[in-house]
Write a protein that holds these residues in place. Structure first.
Motif, PDB file in Angstrom:
ATOM      1  N   CYS A  51      48.122  78.993  18.097  1.00 16.97           N
ATOM      2  CA  CYS A  51      47.186  78.154  17.671  1.00 16.97           C
ATOM      3  C   CYS A  51      46.116  78.065  18.596  1.00 16.97           C
ATOM      4  O   CYS A  51      45.994  78.583  19.738  1.00 16.97           O
ATOM      5  CB  CYS A  51      48.201  76.892  17.932  1.00 16.97           C
ATOM      6  SG  CYS A  51      47.147  75.146  17.647  1.00 16.97           S
ATOM      7  N   CYS A  53      44.934  75.730  20.539  1.00 22.15           N
ATOM      8  CA  CYS A  53      45.353  75.163  21.676  1.00 22.15           C
ATOM      9  C   CYS A  53      45.679  76.105  22.876  1.00 22.15           C
ATOM     10  O   CYS A  53      45.841  75.786  24.010  1.00 22.15           O
ATOM     11  CB  CYS A  53      46.246  73.986  21.634  1.00 22.15           C
ATOM     12  SG  CYS A  53      48.003  74.583  21.115  1.00 22.15           S
ATOM     13  N   HIS A  62      55.001  73.291  15.219  1.00 24.09           N
ATOM     14  CA  HIS A  62      53.985  73.081  16.445  1.00 24.09           C
ATOM     15  C   HIS A  62      52.930  71.914  16.066  1.00 24.09           C
ATOM     16  O   HIS A  62      52.527  71.111  16.887  1.00 24.09           O
ATOM     17  CB  HIS A  62      53.285  74.351  16.925  1.00 24.09           C
ATOM     18  CG  HIS A  62      52.084  74.374  17.615  1.00 24.09           C
ATOM     19  ND1 HIS A  62      52.452  73.794  19.056  1.00 24.09           N
ATOM     20  CD2 HIS A  62      50.753  74.435  17.771  1.00 24.09           C
ATOM     21  CE1 HIS A  62      51.097  74.054  19.434  1.00 24.09           C
ATOM     22  NE2 HIS A  62      49.963  73.988  18.733  1.00 24.09           N
ATOM     23  N   CYS A  67      51.429  70.009  19.126  1.00 25.00           N
ATOM     24  CA  CYS A  67      50.196  70.619  19.502  1.00 25.00           C
ATOM     25  C   CYS A  67      49.281  69.406  20.148  1.00 25.00           C
ATOM     26  O   CYS A  67      49.079  68.411  19.732  1.00 25.00           O
ATOM     27  CB  CYS A  67      49.473  70.966  18.172  1.00 25.00           C
ATOM     28  SG  CYS A  67      47.744  71.806  18.796  1.00 25.00           S
ATOM     29  N   PRO A  68      48.808  69.824  21.528  1.00 28.20           N
ATOM     30  CA  PRO A  68      48.447  68.732  21.995  1.00 28.20           C
ATOM     31  C   PRO A  68      46.782  68.561  21.703  1.00 28.20           C
ATOM     32  O   PRO A  68      46.335  67.363  21.792  1.00 28.20           O
ATOM     33  CB  PRO A  68      48.151  69.416  23.602  1.00 28.20           C
ATOM     34  CG  PRO A  68      48.288  70.884  23.360  1.00 28.20           C
ATOM     35  CD  PRO A  68      49.043  71.318  22.069  1.00 28.20           C
TER      36      PRO A  68
HETATM   37 ZN    ZN Z   1      48.314  73.823  19.110  1.00 27.29          ZN
END
Ligand code: ZN
Length: 109
Positions: A51, A53, A62, A67-68
């Motif tokens: 990803c 991130c 995710h 996912c932040p």
């Molecule tokens: Zn992510």
């Protein structure tokens, strides 16, 4: 409601109550056959499965759970912890929320 193993009935799947676009989103997330990187990598359409991130492979789980980058949007839809099972296989309201969340992220899946 949750499906036990072996008693899945497509006629009773709450996904049927959603509009066409949301159905497609949920269906893709369930199967993992979508425009997320993990799948694109498998098809040779992306260089890496990770990803943006950078923390994990970009999978439906995710995006929905960890996912932040999507934390702020995620909290608008789910104020309390919700399992990925509920988000993808739960009642129609929950599925709708998941589809709306995906739309809000701007991710193409
Ligand atoms: Zn992510």
């Amino acid at each position: 409601m949750h499906w036990g193993y072996g008693d899945y009935n497509p006629q009773e799947d709450p996904i049927n109550k959603l509009d066409r676009r949301s159905q497609t989103t949920i269906f893709r997330l369930r199967t993992g056959h979508c425009g997320l990187k993990k799948h694109l990598k498998r098809l040779g359409l992306a260089d890496k499965a990770h990803c943006e991130c950078g923390s994990e492979e970009q999978t439906p789980e995710h995006i929905l759970q960890t996912c932040p980058h999507l934390e702020t949007i995620r909290q608008k839809f789910w104020q309390e912890e919700t399992s990925v099972g509920a988000k993808l296989w739960g009642p129609a309201d929950e599925l709708r929320k998941t589809a709306d969340f995906l739309a809000a992220t701007g991710l193409r899946i």
